[in-house]
Design a protein around this motif. Structure first.
Motif, PDB file in Angstrom:
ATOM      1  N   PRO A 208     -15.592   1.456 -26.942  1.00  0.00           N
ATOM      2  CA  PRO A 208     -16.492   1.148 -28.075  1.00  0.00           C
ATOM      3  C   PRO A 208     -17.171  -0.209 -27.954  1.00  0.00           C
ATOM      4  CG  PRO A 208     -14.388   2.024 -28.852  1.00  0.00           C
ATOM      5  CD  PRO A 208     -14.225   1.775 -27.386  1.00  0.00           C
ATOM      6  N   ASP A 209     -16.544  -1.149 -27.246  1.00  0.00           N
ATOM      7  CA  ASP A 209     -17.119  -2.485 -27.098  1.00  0.00           C
ATOM      8  C   ASP A 209     -17.913  -2.653 -25.814  1.00  0.00           C
ATOM      9  OD1 ASP A 209     -16.003  -3.327 -29.527  1.00  0.00           O
ATOM     10  OD2 ASP A 209     -14.105  -3.827 -28.549  1.00  0.00           O
ATOM     11  N   GLY A 210     -18.086  -1.574 -25.052  1.00  0.00           N
ATOM     12  CA  GLY A 210     -18.871  -1.647 -23.828  1.00  0.00           C
ATOM     13  C   GLY A 210     -18.032  -1.532 -22.571  1.00  0.00           C
ATOM     14  N   PRO A 211     -18.645  -1.694 -21.390  1.00  0.00           N
ATOM     15  CA  PRO A 211     -17.946  -1.528 -20.116  1.00  0.00           C
ATOM     16  C   PRO A 211     -16.987  -2.681 -19.826  1.00  0.00           C
ATOM     17  CG  PRO A 211     -20.337  -1.297 -19.864  1.00  0.00           C
ATOM     18  CD  PRO A 211     -20.095  -1.892 -21.207  1.00  0.00           C
ATOM     19  N   LEU A 212     -15.879  -2.355 -19.179  1.00  0.00           N
ATOM     20  CA  LEU A 212     -14.953  -3.382 -18.695  1.00  0.00           C
ATOM     21  C   LEU A 212     -14.339  -2.933 -17.382  1.00  0.00           C
ATOM     22  CD1 LEU A 212     -11.837  -2.285 -19.344  1.00  0.00           C
ATOM     23  CD2 LEU A 212     -12.416  -3.010 -21.632  1.00  0.00           C
ATOM     24  N   LEU A 213     -13.857  -3.910 -16.614  1.00  0.00           N
ATOM     25  CA  LEU A 213     -13.317  -3.652 -15.285  1.00  0.00           C
ATOM     26  C   LEU A 213     -11.862  -3.225 -15.334  1.00  0.00           C
ATOM     27  CD1 LEU A 213     -14.757  -6.612 -13.165  1.00  0.00           C
ATOM     28  CD2 LEU A 213     -15.222  -4.174 -12.808  1.00  0.00           C
ATOM     29  N   LEU A 214     -11.521  -2.285 -14.465  1.00  0.00           N
ATOM     30  CA  LEU A 214     -10.149  -1.835 -14.271  1.00  0.00           C
ATOM     31  C   LEU A 214      -9.685  -2.225 -12.868  1.00  0.00           C
ATOM     32  CD1 LEU A 214     -10.606   1.844 -15.533  1.00  0.00           C
ATOM     33  CD2 LEU A 214      -9.942  -0.134 -16.909  1.00  0.00           C
ATOM     34  N   ASP A 215      -8.389  -2.018 -12.601  1.00  0.00           N
ATOM     35  CA  ASP A 215      -7.820  -2.139 -11.253  1.00  0.00           C
ATOM     36  C   ASP A 215      -8.236  -3.441 -10.570  1.00  0.00           C
ATOM     37  OD1 ASP A 215      -6.633   0.262 -11.677  1.00  0.00           O
ATOM     38  OD2 ASP A 215      -7.966   1.414 -10.390  1.00  0.00           O
ATOM     39  N   LEU A 216      -7.552  -4.505 -10.944  1.00  0.00           N
ATOM     40  CA  LEU A 216      -7.899  -5.841 -10.462  1.00  0.00           C
ATOM     41  C   LEU A 216      -7.108  -6.247  -9.223  1.00  0.00           C
ATOM     42  CD1 LEU A 216      -7.909  -7.596 -13.967  1.00  0.00           C
ATOM     43  CD2 LEU A 216      -9.785  -6.346 -12.843  1.00  0.00           C
ATOM     44  N   GLU A 217      -6.351  -5.319  -8.639  1.00  0.00           N
ATOM     45  CA  GLU A 217      -5.422  -5.681  -7.569  1.00  0.00           C
ATOM     46  C   GLU A 217      -6.106  -6.095  -6.283  1.00  0.00           C
ATOM     47  OE1 GLU A 217      -2.918  -2.379  -6.744  1.00  0.00           O
ATOM     48  OE2 GLU A 217      -4.571  -0.980  -6.482  1.00  0.00           O
ATOM     49  N   THR A 218      -7.361  -5.704  -6.083  1.00  0.00           N
ATOM     50  CA  THR A 218      -8.050  -6.083  -4.845  1.00  0.00           C
ATOM     51  C   THR A 218      -9.024  -7.249  -5.057  1.00  0.00           C
ATOM     52  OG1 THR A 218      -9.685  -4.340  -5.247  1.00  0.00           O
ATOM     53  CG2 THR A 218      -7.848  -3.813  -3.775  1.00  0.00           C
ATOM     54  N   PHE A 219      -8.905  -7.955  -6.191  1.00  0.00           N
ATOM     55  CA  PHE A 219      -9.750  -9.136  -6.377  1.00  0.00           C
ATOM     56  C   PHE A 219      -9.536 -10.094  -5.207  1.00  0.00           C
ATOM     57  CE2 PHE A 219     -12.430 -10.867  -9.736  1.00  0.00           C
ATOM     58  CZ  PHE A 219     -12.654  -9.728 -10.495  1.00  0.00           C
ATOM     59  N   SER A 220     -10.640 -10.594  -4.669  1.00  0.00           N
ATOM     60  CA  SER A 220     -10.584 -11.397  -3.445  1.00  0.00           C
ATOM     61  C   SER A 220     -11.620 -12.514  -3.514  1.00  0.00           C
ATOM     62  CB  SER A 220     -10.861 -10.514  -2.219  1.00  0.00           C
ATOM     63  OG  SER A 220     -10.050  -9.357  -2.206  1.00  0.00           O
ATOM     64  N   ASP A 221     -11.558 -13.390  -2.535  1.00  0.00           N
ATOM     65  CA  ASP A 221     -12.549 -14.452  -2.360  1.00  0.00           C
ATOM     66  C   ASP A 221     -13.194 -14.219  -1.004  1.00  0.00           C
ATOM     67  OD1 ASP A 221     -14.095 -16.690  -2.241  1.00  0.00           O
ATOM     68  OD2 ASP A 221     -12.462 -18.132  -2.489  1.00  0.00           O
ATOM     69  N   ASP A 222     -14.402 -13.654  -1.030  1.00  0.00           N
ATOM     70  CA  ASP A 222     -14.998 -13.219   0.229  1.00  0.00           C
ATOM     71  C   ASP A 222     -16.500 -12.991   0.030  1.00  0.00           C
ATOM     72  OD1 ASP A 222     -15.278 -12.135   2.892  1.00  0.00           O
ATOM     73  OD2 ASP A 222     -13.194 -11.507   2.791  1.00  0.00           O
ATOM     74  N   MET A 223     -17.110 -12.294   0.960  1.00  0.00           N
ATOM     75  CA  MET A 223     -18.528 -11.969   0.879  1.00  0.00           C
ATOM     76  C   MET A 223     -18.795 -11.063  -0.325  1.00  0.00           C
ATOM     77  SD  MET A 223     -19.503 -11.213   4.883  1.00  0.00           S
ATOM     78  CE  MET A 223     -18.182 -10.017   5.115  1.00  0.00           C
ATOM     79  N   ARG A 224     -19.769 -11.430  -1.142  1.00  0.00           N
ATOM     80  CA  ARG A 224     -20.125 -10.574  -2.277  1.00  0.00           C
ATOM     81  C   ARG A 224     -20.614  -9.201  -1.808  1.00  0.00           C
ATOM     82  NH1 ARG A 224     -20.462 -15.589  -5.120  1.00  0.00           N
ATOM     83  NH2 ARG A 224     -18.983 -15.374  -6.853  1.00  0.00           N
ATOM     84  N   GLU A 225     -21.074  -9.139  -0.572  1.00  0.00           N
ATOM     85  CA  GLU A 225     -21.566  -7.867  -0.023  1.00  0.00           C
ATOM     86  C   GLU A 225     -20.481  -6.790   0.016  1.00  0.00           C
ATOM     87  OE1 GLU A 225     -24.329 -11.041   1.568  1.00  0.00           O
ATOM     88  OE2 GLU A 225     -22.176 -10.841   1.189  1.00  0.00           O
ATOM     89  N   HIS A 226     -19.209  -7.204   0.023  1.00  0.00           N
ATOM     90  CA  HIS A 226     -18.134  -6.211  -0.008  1.00  0.00           C
ATOM     91  C   HIS A 226     -18.284  -5.286  -1.215  1.00  0.00           C
ATOM     92  CE1 HIS A 226     -15.307  -7.045   3.233  1.00  0.00           C
ATOM     93  NE2 HIS A 226     -15.498  -8.334   3.049  1.00  0.00           N
ATOM     94  N   ASP A 227     -18.570  -5.864  -2.377  1.00  0.00           N
ATOM     95  CA  ASP A 227     -18.680  -5.065  -3.593  1.00  0.00           C
ATOM     96  C   ASP A 227     -19.903  -4.156  -3.573  1.00  0.00           C
ATOM     97  OD1 ASP A 227     -16.367  -5.911  -4.827  1.00  0.00           O
ATOM     98  OD2 ASP A 227     -17.346  -7.441  -6.053  1.00  0.00           O
ATOM     99  N   LEU A 228     -20.950  -4.586  -2.931  1.00  0.00           N
ATOM    100  CA  LEU A 228     -22.199  -3.831  -2.953  1.00  0.00           C
ATOM    101  C   LEU A 228     -22.215  -2.705  -1.923  1.00  0.00           C
ATOM    102  CD1 LEU A 228     -24.598  -6.887  -3.330  1.00  0.00           C
ATOM    103  CD2 LEU A 228     -23.515  -5.526  -5.123  1.00  0.00           C
TER     104      LEU A 228
END
Length: 310
Positions: A208-228
């Motif tokens: 009801p409040d909009g989109p939110l992220l799930l499954d945070l276990e692979t949060f990393s510090d790396d190239m943003r291109e990984h997500d895209l």
């Protein structure tokens, strides 16, 4: 698909199969009622995810994630820290129901607030909006790992054992090594920083409040291109439509396919995704068939073969 491993994984030997029954036994040992009416299985992958009527010691319904084995304890603790940090940064994401990791028979358990029912399915455009927020974040006050797509390949193939052809496993290992070297040599087009690591619409919940992220276990510090690159692969392999992909690009503001390194990251993720299915092959004919489909399409370099979500 989660693809992160800790260095200890390399020496980890496969234990008993991680089934729904095994996960329910862990819940019972943790003091949670694991009967059908008290724990509803939501997903079974790298973790078994159950909806509980209430987290132990609370009156609120919760979700519990049961990890496959002890190698996931550090990752589970980091996921809780990440959730708290995202809350501080006002990024819409799942929130923990209670702090700390509970370990039962080597399986890490984490508890999360139960989300309200979705008002609609998540779209690639919803994902793009959330990625813009994540990609604008500074580094957190705790270390995040690199997004090593390929570190899980060895464990998944080991878990597959004789359920997949030895020659296919050997071929995937060689392909992994080639792509690992190629990924290490990439020069990103975007400034590196925090990434979700498994950026798929299925990891977005629209409440009801909009989109939110799930499954945070692979949060990393790396190239943003990984997500895209995840959605670029979805366009090629998983039936994402050209219109959906175009909306994703329009919201995010850049098409990763314009980057010369996209094919390398795409190939690395394909390799990991193929090996990930292999771990489910013992005792699961559908997984064996899907593994055969995926590895054959990679061997033949046939990008027209659509992979089935598993």
């Amino acid at each position: 698909m989660g693809t992160e491993e800790t260095p200890a994984d390399a020496a980890e030997k496969p234990g008993p199969p991680f089934t729904e029954g095994r996960a329910r036994a862990v819940l019972e040992a943790a003091g949670e009622a694991a009967g059908t009416g008290d724990a509803e299985l939501l997903a079974l992958g790298e973790n078994a995810v159950f909806a509980l009527r209430a987290a132990r010691g609370t009156r609120q319904p919760a979700v519990v994630r049961v990890g496959r084995g002890p190698w996931q304890r550090e990752r589970a603790a980091r996921e809780l820290r990440t959730a708290a940090w995202l809350e501080e940064q006002n990024v819409p994401a799942v929130r923990a129901a209670r702090p700390g990791v509970t370990v039962v028979d080597g399986h890490p358990l984490t508890y999360w607030r139960r989300l309200p029912d979705a008002v609609r399915p998540a779209t690639p455009a919803d994902l793009a909006e959330l990625l813009l927020l994540v990609h604008a974040l500074p580094p957190p006050p705790f270390p995040l790992p690199r997004r090593d797509l390929l570190s899980g390949v060895e464990r998944w193939l080991r878990l597959a054992g004789d359920a997949v052809p030895a020659e296919d496993a050997a071929w995937l290992r060689a392909r992994r090594d080639d792509f690992a070297a190629a990924v290490a040599a990439l020069t990103p087009a975007l400034p590196p920083g925090p990434v979700h690591g498994d950026a798929l619409p299925r990891n977005v919940h629209v409440g009801p409040d909009g989109p939110l992220l799930l499954d945070l276990e692979t949060f990393s510090d790396d190239m943003r291109e990984h997500d895209l690159t995840v959605l670029a692969l979805g366009l090629d392999r998983y039936g994402l439509t050209a219109q959906e992909y175009a909306r994703f690009v329009r919201v995010y503001g850049w098409d990763v396919r314009e980057w010369s390194g996209c094919a390398v990251l795409r190939g690395a993720r394909e390799t990991a995704s193929c090996a990930w299915v292999a771990q489910h092959a013992p005792g699961n004919p559908a997984a064996r068939r899907e593994f055969a489909r995926r590895v054959a399409s990679l061997r033949e370099d046939d990008v027209t073969v659509r992979w089935l979500a598993f």
